[in-house]
Write a protein that holds these residues in place. Structure first.
Motif, PDB file in Angstrom:
ATOM      1  N   UNK A 171       0.826  -1.221   0.000  1.00 12.05           N
ATOM      2  CA  UNK A 171       0.000   0.000   0.000  1.00 12.05           C
ATOM      3  C   UNK A 171       0.855   1.265   0.000  1.00 12.05           C
ATOM      4  N   UNK A 172       2.028   1.189  -0.641  1.00 16.23           N
ATOM      5  CA  UNK A 172       2.962   2.319  -0.726  1.00 16.23           C
ATOM      6  C   UNK A 172       3.439   2.819   0.637  1.00 16.23           C
ATOM      7  N   UNK A 173       3.511   1.917   1.609  1.00 23.07           N
ATOM      8  CA  UNK A 173       3.988   2.281   2.943  1.00 23.07           C
ATOM      9  C   UNK A 173       5.468   1.984   3.146  1.00 23.07           C
ATOM     10  N   UNK A 174       6.125   1.412   2.139  1.00 21.31           N
ATOM     11  CA  UNK A 174       7.580   1.254   2.215  1.00 21.31           C
ATOM     12  C   UNK A 174       8.169   1.655   0.873  1.00 21.31           C
ATOM     13  N   UNK A 175       9.467   1.903   0.848  1.00 19.11           N
ATOM     14  CA  UNK A 175      10.126   2.313  -0.389  1.00 19.11           C
ATOM     15  C   UNK A 175      10.162   1.161  -1.375  1.00 19.11           C
ATOM     16  N   UNK A 176      10.297   1.495  -2.624  1.00 19.71           N
ATOM     17  CA  UNK A 176      10.430   0.474  -3.646  1.00 19.71           C
ATOM     18  C   UNK A 176       9.137   0.240  -4.402  1.00 19.71           C
ATOM     19  N   UNK A 177       9.204  -0.617  -5.411  1.00 14.03           N
ATOM     20  CA  UNK A 177       8.035  -0.879  -6.249  1.00 14.03           C
ATOM     21  C   UNK A 177       6.924  -1.580  -5.464  1.00 14.03           C
ATOM     22  N   UNK A 178       5.709  -1.532  -6.019  1.00  9.55           N
ATOM     23  CA  UNK A 178       4.562  -2.132  -5.345  1.00  9.55           C
ATOM     24  C   UNK A 178       3.636  -2.787  -6.370  1.00  9.55           C
ATOM     25  N   UNK A 179       4.164  -3.781  -7.116  1.00  8.41           N
ATOM     26  CA  UNK A 179       3.319  -4.489  -8.068  1.00  8.41           C
ATOM     27  C   UNK A 179       2.251  -5.314  -7.371  1.00  8.41           C
ATOM     28  N   UNK A 180       2.544  -5.796  -6.183  1.00  8.38           N
ATOM     29  CA  UNK A 180       1.613  -6.652  -5.468  1.00  8.38           C
ATOM     30  C   UNK A 180       1.530  -8.030  -6.094  1.00  8.38           C
ATOM     31  N   UNK A 181       0.886  -8.941  -5.381  1.00  6.19           N
ATOM     32  CA  UNK A 181       0.615 -10.292  -5.878  1.00  6.19           C
ATOM     33  C   UNK A 181      -0.882 -10.504  -5.772  1.00  6.19           C
ATOM     34  N   UNK A 182      -1.518 -10.869  -6.871  1.00  3.16           N
ATOM     35  CA  UNK A 182      -2.946 -11.187  -6.859  1.00  3.16           C
ATOM     36  C   UNK A 182      -3.105 -12.582  -7.430  1.00  3.16           C
ATOM     37  N   UNK A 183      -3.686 -13.467  -6.627  1.00  4.02           N
ATOM     38  CA  UNK A 183      -3.862 -14.863  -7.003  1.00  4.02           C
ATOM     39  C   UNK A 183      -5.310 -15.291  -6.749  1.00  4.02           C
ATOM     40  N   UNK A 184      -5.816 -16.171  -7.591  1.00  2.00           N
ATOM     41  CA  UNK A 184      -7.152 -16.732  -7.416  1.00  2.00           C
ATOM     42  C   UNK A 184      -7.031 -18.246  -7.391  1.00  2.00           C
ATOM     43  N   UNK A 185      -7.912 -18.892  -6.633  1.00  2.00           N
ATOM     44  CA  UNK A 185      -7.826 -20.336  -6.552  1.00  2.00           C
ATOM     45  C   UNK A 185      -9.004 -20.967  -5.860  1.00  2.00           C
ATOM     46  N   UNK A 186      -8.870 -22.267  -5.616  1.00  2.00           N
ATOM     47  CA  UNK A 186      -9.886 -23.070  -4.945  1.00  2.00           C
ATOM     48  C   UNK A 186      -9.266 -23.751  -3.737  1.00  2.00           C
ATOM     49  N   UNK A 187     -10.079 -23.888  -2.671  1.00  2.00           N
ATOM     50  CA  UNK A 187      -9.632 -24.617  -1.493  1.00  2.00           C
ATOM     51  C   UNK A 187     -10.747 -25.539  -1.020  1.00  2.00           C
ATOM     52  N   UNK A 188     -10.359 -26.751  -0.627  1.00  2.00           N
ATOM     53  CA  UNK A 188     -11.270 -27.690   0.005  1.00  2.00           C
ATOM     54  C   UNK A 188     -11.055 -27.569   1.494  1.00  2.00           C
ATOM     55  N   UNK A 189     -12.145 -27.391   2.253  1.00  2.00           N
ATOM     56  CA  UNK A 189     -12.034 -27.219   3.690  1.00  2.00           C
ATOM     57  C   UNK A 189     -12.686 -28.336   4.468  1.00  2.00           C
ATOM     58  N   UNK A 190     -12.118 -28.628   5.631  1.00  2.00           N
ATOM     59  CA  UNK A 190     -12.727 -29.554   6.592  1.00  2.00           C
ATOM     60  C   UNK A 190     -12.925 -28.811   7.889  1.00  2.00           C
ATOM     61  N   UNK A 191     -14.182 -28.627   8.300  1.00  5.64           N
ATOM     62  CA  UNK A 191     -14.512 -27.931   9.548  1.00  5.64           C
ATOM     63  C   UNK A 191     -14.721 -28.967  10.643  1.00  5.64           C
ATOM     64  N   UNK A 192     -14.009 -28.792  11.732  1.00 14.38           N
ATOM     65  CA  UNK A 192     -14.082 -29.748  12.842  1.00 14.38           C
ATOM     66  C   UNK A 192     -15.321 -29.512  13.681  1.00 14.38           C
TER      67      UNK A 192
END
Length: 192
Positions: A171-192
């Protein structure tokens, strides 16, 4: 001292897998106070960025959710929003891509008995490129904000599938470039 984040991520994945295998058979008989995890999720994601910021790998992921604030006992969506769960997870980079270790708060809202929506906010430490020395996003600093949105479907009270999109940047709070990482995906969950 140089830390090999890939080895750390694999150790985390092995420990979480062993914990899951040990916990699933006894989850039905355990009281809430005896459980370590509220939910475990396994999945994979891929970059949705373009140009030089695109990561070409598929990223295996594991996320553990904990319930220290009483989310499971909250009734109705306003109460559930006041009782977030805590998440801790990793997205494992392959082929020189960035691994991420993230933590933060997760808010889950039931849209129906089967459908739910989720949002999370926290921080991440990563192994990615800081200033353009290689392919992939230029991230500027090691510690980033991490947020995600997801929508899911519960097959049973224990098993679910969630699609999510996650973004990490400083969020431009440190020096240097800020391309960021944006990823999309699927997750299988097990709720206890």
């Amino acid at each position: 001292m140089r830390v090999d984040f890939g080895k750390v991520a694999l150790r985390f994945l092995r420990m979480a897998s062993l914990a899951t295998a040990a916990a699933i058979p006894v989850a039905g008989s355990a009281n809430a106070g005896q459980q370590i995890f509220d939910e475990l999720r396994f999945g994979a994601s891929a970059s949705v960025q373009s140009g030089h910021s695109r990561e070409d790998s598929v990223f295996p992921e594991i996320t553990a959710l904990f319930d220290p604030f009483g989310y499971d006992n909250a009734v109705g969506w306003p109460q559930k929003l006041l009782h977030p769960r805590v998440h801790l997870g990793t997205s494992i980079g392959r082929s020189g891509e960035a691994s991420q270790f993230f933590t933060g708060f997760t808010w889950t809202v039931d849209l129906s008995e089967k459908l739910f929506a989720e949002a999370g906010f926290g921080g991440v430490i990563h192994t990615g490129d800081l200033d353009g020395d290689g392919d992939g996003p230029e991230l500027g600093c090691r510690l980033l904000f991490h947020e995600y949105l997801g929508a899911g479907y519960r097959f049973t009270p224990h098993w679910n599938l969630m699609a999510e999109i996650a973004h990490s940047s400083h969020a431009n709070l440190c020096d240097g470039p800020n391309d960021g990482m944006t990823r999309a995906g699927l997750q299988v969950g097990y709720k206890f």
